[in-house]
Design an enzyme around this catalytic site. Structure first.
Site, PDB file in Angstrom:
ATOM      1  N   LYS A  23       0.865  -1.183   0.000  1.00 60.25           N
ATOM      2  CA  LYS A  23       0.000   0.000   0.000  1.00 60.25           C
ATOM      3  C   LYS A  23       0.900   1.230   0.000  1.00 60.25           C
ATOM      4  CE  LYS A  23      -4.516   0.935   0.821  1.00 60.25           C
ATOM      5  NZ  LYS A  23      -5.748   0.277   0.441  1.00 60.25           N
TER       6      LYS A  23
ATOM      7  N   GLY B 260     -22.337   4.811   5.573  1.00 57.76           N
ATOM      8  CA  GLY B 260     -21.577   5.351   4.437  1.00 57.76           C
ATOM      9  C   GLY B 260     -22.158   4.866   3.125  1.00 57.76           C
ATOM     10  N   VAL B 261     -22.712   5.796   2.351  1.00 52.57           N
ATOM     11  CA  VAL B 261     -23.317   5.402   1.072  1.00 52.57           C
ATOM     12  C   VAL B 261     -22.575   6.083  -0.083  1.00 52.57           C
ATOM     13  CG1 VAL B 261     -25.552   4.642   1.904  1.00 52.57           C
ATOM     14  CG2 VAL B 261     -25.184   7.078   1.534  1.00 52.57           C
ATOM     15  N   GLY B 262     -21.271   5.868  -0.105  1.00 54.66           N
ATOM     16  CA  GLY B 262     -20.436   6.344  -1.215  1.00 54.66           C
ATOM     17  C   GLY B 262     -20.436   5.310  -2.325  1.00 54.66           C
ATOM     18  N   ASN B 263     -19.306   5.161  -2.996  1.00 58.46           N
ATOM     19  CA  ASN B 263     -19.222   4.264  -4.166  1.00 58.46           C
ATOM     20  C   ASN B 263     -19.707   2.859  -3.846  1.00 58.46           C
ATOM     21  OD1 ASN B 263     -18.076   6.253  -5.791  1.00 58.46           O
ATOM     22  ND2 ASN B 263     -16.038   5.835  -4.974  1.00 58.46           N
ATOM     23  N   VAL B 264     -19.188   2.264  -2.763  1.00 56.55           N
ATOM     24  CA  VAL B 264     -19.548   0.883  -2.431  1.00 56.55           C
ATOM     25  C   VAL B 264     -20.901   0.839  -1.718  1.00 56.55           C
ATOM     26  CG1 VAL B 264     -18.869  -1.229  -1.241  1.00 56.55           C
ATOM     27  CG2 VAL B 264     -17.112   0.233  -2.245  1.00 56.55           C
TER      28      VAL B 264
HETATM   29  P1  NAD Z   1     -16.320   6.589  -0.717  1.00 52.66           P
HETATM   30  O1  NAD Z   1     -15.426   7.683  -0.263  1.00 52.66           O
HETATM   31  O2  NAD Z   1     -16.932   6.658  -2.070  1.00 52.66           O
HETATM   32  O3  NAD Z   1     -17.553   6.421   0.316  1.00 52.66           O
HETATM   33  C1  NAD Z   1     -17.419   6.513   1.688  1.00 52.66           C
HETATM   34  C2  NAD Z   1     -18.657   7.237   2.208  1.00 52.66           C
HETATM   35  O4  NAD Z   1     -18.619   7.206   3.618  1.00 52.66           O
HETATM   36  C3  NAD Z   1     -18.714   8.701   1.791  1.00 52.66           C
HETATM   37  O5  NAD Z   1     -19.987   8.994   1.230  1.00 52.66           O
HETATM   38  C4  NAD Z   1     -18.496   9.448   3.106  1.00 52.66           C
HETATM   39  O6  NAD Z   1     -19.209  10.667   3.165  1.00 52.66           O
HETATM   40  C5  NAD Z   1     -19.047   8.459   4.113  1.00 52.66           C
HETATM   41  N1  NAD Z   1     -18.560   8.639   5.473  1.00 52.66           N
HETATM   42  C6  NAD Z   1     -17.338   9.063   5.890  1.00 52.66           C
HETATM   43  N2  NAD Z   1     -17.310   9.083   7.237  1.00 52.66           N
HETATM   44  C7  NAD Z   1     -18.514   8.642   7.657  1.00 52.66           C
HETATM   45  C8  NAD Z   1     -19.098   8.438   8.933  1.00 52.66           C
HETATM   46  N3  NAD Z   1     -18.431   8.687  10.065  1.00 52.66           N
HETATM   47  N4  NAD Z   1     -20.374   7.987   9.003  1.00 52.66           N
HETATM   48  C9  NAD Z   1     -21.087   7.740   7.871  1.00 52.66           C
HETATM   49  N5  NAD Z   1     -20.577   7.927   6.628  1.00 52.66           N
HETATM   50  C10 NAD Z   1     -19.318   8.380   6.540  1.00 52.66           C
HETATM   51  O7  NAD Z   1     -15.493   5.245  -0.529  1.00 52.66           O
HETATM   52  P2  NAD Z   1     -15.826   3.809  -1.112  1.00 52.66           P
HETATM   53  O8  NAD Z   1     -15.016   3.578  -2.330  1.00 52.66           O
HETATM   54  O9  NAD Z   1     -17.300   3.614  -1.157  1.00 52.66           O
HETATM   55  O10 NAD Z   1     -15.200   2.881   0.017  1.00 52.66           O
HETATM   56  C11 NAD Z   1     -15.885   2.699   1.252  1.00 52.66           C
HETATM   57  C12 NAD Z   1     -14.996   1.875   2.189  1.00 52.66           C
HETATM   58  O11 NAD Z   1     -14.718   0.608   1.587  1.00 52.66           O
HETATM   59  C13 NAD Z   1     -13.632   2.511   2.476  1.00 52.66           C
HETATM   60  O12 NAD Z   1     -13.246   2.180   3.784  1.00 52.66           O
HETATM   61  C14 NAD Z   1     -12.699   1.807   1.486  1.00 52.66           C
HETATM   62  O13 NAD Z   1     -11.369   1.794   1.945  1.00 52.66           O
HETATM   63  C15 NAD Z   1     -13.310   0.428   1.474  1.00 52.66           C
HETATM   64  N6  NAD Z   1     -13.032  -0.329   0.249  1.00 52.66           N
HETATM   65  C16 NAD Z   1     -13.433   0.160  -0.953  1.00 52.66           C
HETATM   66  C17 NAD Z   1     -13.177  -0.568  -2.100  1.00 52.66           C
HETATM   67  C18 NAD Z   1     -13.622  -0.081  -3.455  1.00 52.66           C
HETATM   68  O14 NAD Z   1     -13.633  -0.882  -4.404  1.00 52.66           O
HETATM   69  N7  NAD Z   1     -14.005   1.178  -3.595  1.00 52.66           N
HETATM   70  C19 NAD Z   1     -12.503  -1.792  -2.026  1.00 52.66           C
HETATM   71  C20 NAD Z   1     -12.118  -2.288  -0.778  1.00 52.66           C
HETATM   72  C21 NAD Z   1     -12.392  -1.536   0.361  1.00 52.66           C
END
Ligand code: NAD
Length: 345
Positions: free
Chosen positions: A80, A180-184
């Site tokens: 990483k 957390g309702v971002g990408n995943v």
């Molecule tokens: P992202 O940044 O698109 O979404 C994260 C969401 O969480 C955001 O909308 C943010 O506003 C919200 N958030 C932050 N702090 C918060 C809190 N205290 N309470 C509620 N919501 C909160 O990220 P992502 O790509 O969706 O990834 C989400 C998690 O999954 C991360 O920890 C990332 O490391 C992990 N992950 C992602 C992937 C991937 O393919 N994107 C793969 C493996 C692991």
């Protein structure tokens, strides 16, 4: 403090500190273990408070990647990188070029991907200076955004947990609290909604939470209240260390399965979950789908086998649950043990 004395140092193969004052680059690349293949892991960019915090993050995350790759059964090791800086202000083409040079110096022991603070366009920029990059957009020769594949893997983990508790993978009427309702997280909500689950969500961005709630008919709670929701499943899809001394007594769920990395503040919190009777599906298994697609991209295997491989996350979770039961141990320790057998030999 030397890196060897750092609390999270875990016999890492290599830890490289990168400093290029001319472009303002301060970064750390940690290669944890490459017995199974090159160390693939995201490049995270955050305004860390100090280098100690950045070092702790990169040591923990790179170790997690080794365990994840072993559990996903891909020919990758764990690594990483972290860049100290604000991605909105400090991420310049010059900084990325300097980072690409540092990655290239490692000769393929580290392969970069996207992470918090970086995106597929940054990977395209890195690619100008090094071949050791993954997670590119389809138009740039990659297999596209890994997030929906990660979400699919998380759904398999949730179903494995449900089967363990209810003898059924039916999500109809099952209540899931998604943090957390971002990408995943949004894609997890989409799949839950299609399967007839009841959904409660939280996010720190009010506009995001409002849009997702409307689209998938979800209830909303304030970020701090998600731990108190009386649901069947808690799916952390935001930040790490959310299972901790403050939250653990508040959790009312039967199952925890989400995409966030490093969900347990410490390994001891996994033991505490087991004692409370909460079934925890280890994070690096529940979120391994993205690793599978990045591996397929790196080895130029195409998308053909990805979905079948991601479906195996269900079987891997079941194996962990059975191992934990047979050996009377917590699921995080069970997963670690199975992974270590795979990458230490
Ligand atoms: P992202 O940044 O698109 O979404 C994260 C969401 O969480 C955001 O909308 C943010 O506003 C919200 N958030 C932050 N702090 C918060 C809190 N205290 N309470 C509620 N919501 C909160 O990220 P992502 O790509 O969706 O990834 C989400 C998690 O999954 C991360 O920890 C990332 O490391 C992990 N992950 C992602 C992937 C991937 O393919 N994107 C793969 C493996 C692991």
């Amino acid at each position: 403090m030397s890196v060897f004395e750092a609390a999270d140092f875990d016999n890492h193969d290599e830890v490289v500190f990168v400093n290029d004052e001319t472009v303002g680059l301060k970064a750390i690349i940690a290669v944890h273990n490459i017995n199974r293949g090159p160390g693939l892991g995201g490049m995270r960019m955050r305004p860390y408070k100090n280098s100690k915090e950045a070092l702790q993050d990169v040591l923990r995350l790179s170790k997690g990647m080794t365990y994840k790759a072993a559990m996903m059964d891909v020919k990758l090791g764990g690594a990483k990188s972290v860049v100290i800086g604000d991605p909105r202000k400090d991420k310049t083409p010059e900084l990325l070029a300097a980072m690409a040079e540092a990655i290239d110096h490692l000769g393929g022991r580290y392969i970069a991907g996207e992470d918090i603070g970086t995106n597929p366009l940054d990977m395209k920029e890195l690619k100008k200076g090094t071949q050791y990059v993954s997670c590119l957009r389809e138009e740039d020769g990659g297999l596209g955004d890994p997030a929906p594949i990660t979400a699919l893997g998380t759904m398999h983990a949730i179903k494995a947990g449900l089967n363990h508790c209810n003898n059924s993978v039916d999500l109809n009427g099952v209540h899931v609290a998604v943090q957390g309702v971002g990408n995943v997280g949004e894609d997890v909500c989409r799949q839950l909604s299609e399967a007839g689950a009841k959904i409660t969500i939280s996010d720190v961005y009010p506009d995001v939470v409002e849009r997702v709630a409307k689209q998938y008919n979800a209830d909303v709670v304030a970020p701090e209240e998600i731990y108190d929701v009386d649901a069947d499943v808690f799916s952390p899809c935001a930040i790490g260390a959310i299972v901790n001394d403050d939250t653990i007594s508040r959790l009312k769920v039967k199952i925890i399965a989400g995409s966030a990395n490093n969900q347990l503040a410490t390994e001891a919190h996994g033991q505490q979950l087991a004692e409370k009777g909460i079934v925890y599906l280890p994070d690096y298994v529940a979120n391994g789908g993205g690793n599978i697609v990045c591996a397929a991209e790196w080895y130029k295997e195409g998308f053909g086998g990805v979905l079948a491989q991601v479906a195996k996350i269900y079987d891997t979770c079941t194996e962990i649950l059975e191992y934990a039961k047979t050996n009377n141990t917590a699921t995080n320790f069970a997963a670690n043990k199975i992974a270590e057998e795979r990458f230490q030999n």
